[in-house]
Motif scaffolding. Structure first.
Motif, mmCIF file in Angstrom:
data_model
loop_
_atom_site.group_PDB
_atom_site.id
_atom_site.type_symbol
_atom_site.label_atom_id
_atom_site.label_comp_id
_atom_site.label_asym_id
_atom_site.label_seq_id
_atom_site.Cartn_x
_atom_site.Cartn_y
_atom_site.Cartn_z
ATOM 1 N N ARG A 131 -24.240 13.587 -18.989
ATOM 2 C CA ARG A 131 -25.384 12.709 -19.281
ATOM 3 C C ARG A 131 -26.437 13.434 -20.117
ATOM 4 O O ARG A 131 -26.940 12.894 -21.107
ATOM 5 C CB ARG A 131 -25.982 12.213 -17.965
ATOM 6 N N LEU A 132 -26.782 14.654 -19.722
ATOM 7 C CA LEU A 132 -27.783 15.423 -20.468
ATOM 8 C C LEU A 132 -27.280 15.762 -21.869
ATOM 9 O O LEU A 132 -28.027 15.697 -22.845
ATOM 10 C CB LEU A 132 -28.147 16.709 -19.721
ATOM 11 N N LEU A 167 -28.905 14.689 -25.474
ATOM 12 C CA LEU A 167 -29.237 15.674 -26.501
ATOM 13 C C LEU A 167 -28.591 15.313 -27.837
ATOM 14 O O LEU A 167 -29.252 15.315 -28.882
ATOM 15 C CB LEU A 167 -28.793 17.071 -26.054
ATOM 16 N N LEU A 168 -27.314 14.987 -27.813
ATOM 17 C CA LEU A 168 -26.617 14.645 -29.054
ATOM 18 C C LEU A 168 -27.168 13.369 -29.687
ATOM 19 O O LEU A 168 -27.264 13.268 -30.911
ATOM 20 C CB LEU A 168 -25.115 14.526 -28.808
ATOM 21 N N ALA A 169 -27.565 12.398 -28.866
ATOM 22 C CA ALA A 169 -28.145 11.162 -29.399
ATOM 23 C C ALA A 169 -29.482 11.455 -30.080
ATOM 24 O O ALA A 169 -29.782 10.890 -31.144
ATOM 25 C CB ALA A 169 -28.328 10.137 -28.282
ATOM 26 N N LEU A 170 -30.277 12.330 -29.489
ATOM 27 C CA LEU A 170 -31.559 12.700 -30.106
ATOM 28 C C LEU A 170 -31.335 13.410 -31.439
ATOM 29 O O LEU A 170 -31.997 13.114 -32.429
ATOM 30 C CB LEU A 170 -32.368 13.596 -29.170
ATOM 31 N N GLU A 177 -42.488 14.845 -29.943
ATOM 32 C CA GLU A 177 -41.960 14.561 -28.604
ATOM 33 C C GLU A 177 -40.439 14.745 -28.566
ATOM 34 O O GLU A 177 -39.901 15.312 -27.615
ATOM 35 C CB GLU A 177 -42.321 13.129 -28.192
ATOM 36 N N ILE A 178 -39.759 14.264 -29.590
ATOM 37 C CA ILE A 178 -38.301 14.402 -29.654
ATOM 38 C C ILE A 178 -37.912 15.873 -29.752
ATOM 39 O O ILE A 178 -37.007 16.332 -29.051
ATOM 40 C CB ILE A 178 -37.719 13.599 -30.843
ATOM 41 N N PHE A 205 -36.123 21.328 -24.567
ATOM 42 C CA PHE A 205 -35.983 21.313 -23.118
ATOM 43 C C PHE A 205 -34.511 21.149 -22.723
ATOM 44 O O PHE A 205 -33.984 21.922 -21.914
ATOM 45 C CB PHE A 205 -36.828 20.177 -22.526
ATOM 46 N N LEU A 206 -33.845 20.146 -23.293
ATOM 47 C CA LEU A 206 -32.443 19.895 -22.951
ATOM 48 C C LEU A 206 -31.558 21.068 -23.349
ATOM 49 O O LEU A 206 -30.640 21.438 -22.606
ATOM 50 C CB LEU A 206 -31.950 18.607 -23.618
ATOM 51 N N THR A 207 -31.809 21.661 -24.495
ATOM 52 C CA THR A 207 -31.016 22.806 -24.949
ATOM 53 C C THR A 207 -31.139 23.962 -23.964
ATOM 54 O O THR A 207 -30.130 24.571 -23.567
ATOM 55 C CB THR A 207 -31.455 23.246 -26.354
ATOM 56 N N LYS A 208 -32.365 24.261 -23.539
ATOM 57 C CA LYS A 208 -32.576 25.349 -22.573
ATOM 58 C C LYS A 208 -31.856 25.054 -21.256
ATOM 59 O O LYS A 208 -31.224 25.933 -20.673
ATOM 60 C CB LYS A 208 -34.062 25.534 -22.295
ATOM 61 N N ARG A 209 -31.980 23.815 -20.772
ATOM 62 C CA ARG A 209 -31.381 23.466 -19.488
ATOM 63 C C ARG A 209 -29.847 23.505 -19.548
ATOM 64 O O ARG A 209 -29.204 23.940 -18.593
ATOM 65 C CB ARG A 209 -31.849 22.089 -19.039
ATOM 66 N N LEU A 210 -29.282 23.035 -20.637
ATOM 67 C CA LEU A 210 -27.820 23.039 -20.753
ATOM 68 C C LEU A 210 -27.273 24.454 -20.911
ATOM 69 O O LEU A 210 -26.172 24.755 -20.442
ATOM 70 C CB LEU A 210 -27.367 22.149 -21.908
#
Length: 184
Positions: free
Chosen positions: A37-38, A42-45, A81-82, A88-93
């Motif tokens: 999901r994450l 990320l890829l959609a953004l 914002e994007i 954020f998502l890159t760091k978390r993944l």
């Protein structure tokens, strides 16, 4: 002071988006579905939303006076914002450790990914699923594995009573059932 001499924020501030704390030496556990999901977000953004917005901002900038151009101002703000969400998502993944809870299918012991039904000391029953920090949704009965309730439940077995420290004093939780998703 003239608007021409004000500095526009570059968006490098991650205000309000600090990573939720992990226990010392802890890992960022996540289920395979949560990771997917994450990653999809990320890829959609990166592939869809950001390029479309860059195009709109470019068009708005070509229209002239940027100080009163709503499309330009809103577009730049949304772009920041994007970009913040992408970071954020890159760091978390990058730090995510995918754990498949189905490997514990059939077990009566509570591990990451378990759905646990427990009775509180006041007699009320509740079911929670222990998930990763980035995927837990309390509206769906999911709790983070670092939450106090999850910490109290982890490694206990069906029929065990565990103590949950709360500001109002100790509460006793009795584990009634432990379920895992079936093996795939």
């Amino acid at each position: 002071m003239s608007k021409a001499f004000t500095k526009e924020s570059d968006g490098d501030d991650d205000e309000g988006l600090s990573l939720p704390p992990l226990p010392a030496g802890g890992k960022n556990y996540i289920t395979p579905a949560g990771y997917a999901r994450l990653r999809t977000e990320l890829l959609a953004l990166i592939d869809d939303e950001r390029p479309k917005l860059v195009e709109i901002v470019h068009w708005a900038a070509s229209n002239g006076d940027r100080s009163e151009n709503g499309d330009y101002l809103y577009g730049k703000k949304r772009l920041r914002e994007i970009d913040r969400r992408i970071r954020f998502l890159t760091k978390r993944l990058e730090i995510a450790e995918v754990v498949d809870p189905s490997v514990h299918a059939g077990s009566d012991q509570v591990f990451f990914g378990a759905s646990v039904t427990y009775a509180d000391s006041d007699g009320s029953e509740r079911e929670v699923t222990i998930m990763g920090i980035d995927e837990a949704d309390s509206a769906l009965g999911q709790i983070s594995w670092i939450s106090p309730v999850a910490r109290a439940l982890l490694k206990a077995r069906e029929g065990d009573e565990v103590q949950l420290p709360t500001p109002g004093g100790q509460r006793t939780l009795e584990i009634l059932a432990v379920r895992y998703p079936p093996k795939t």
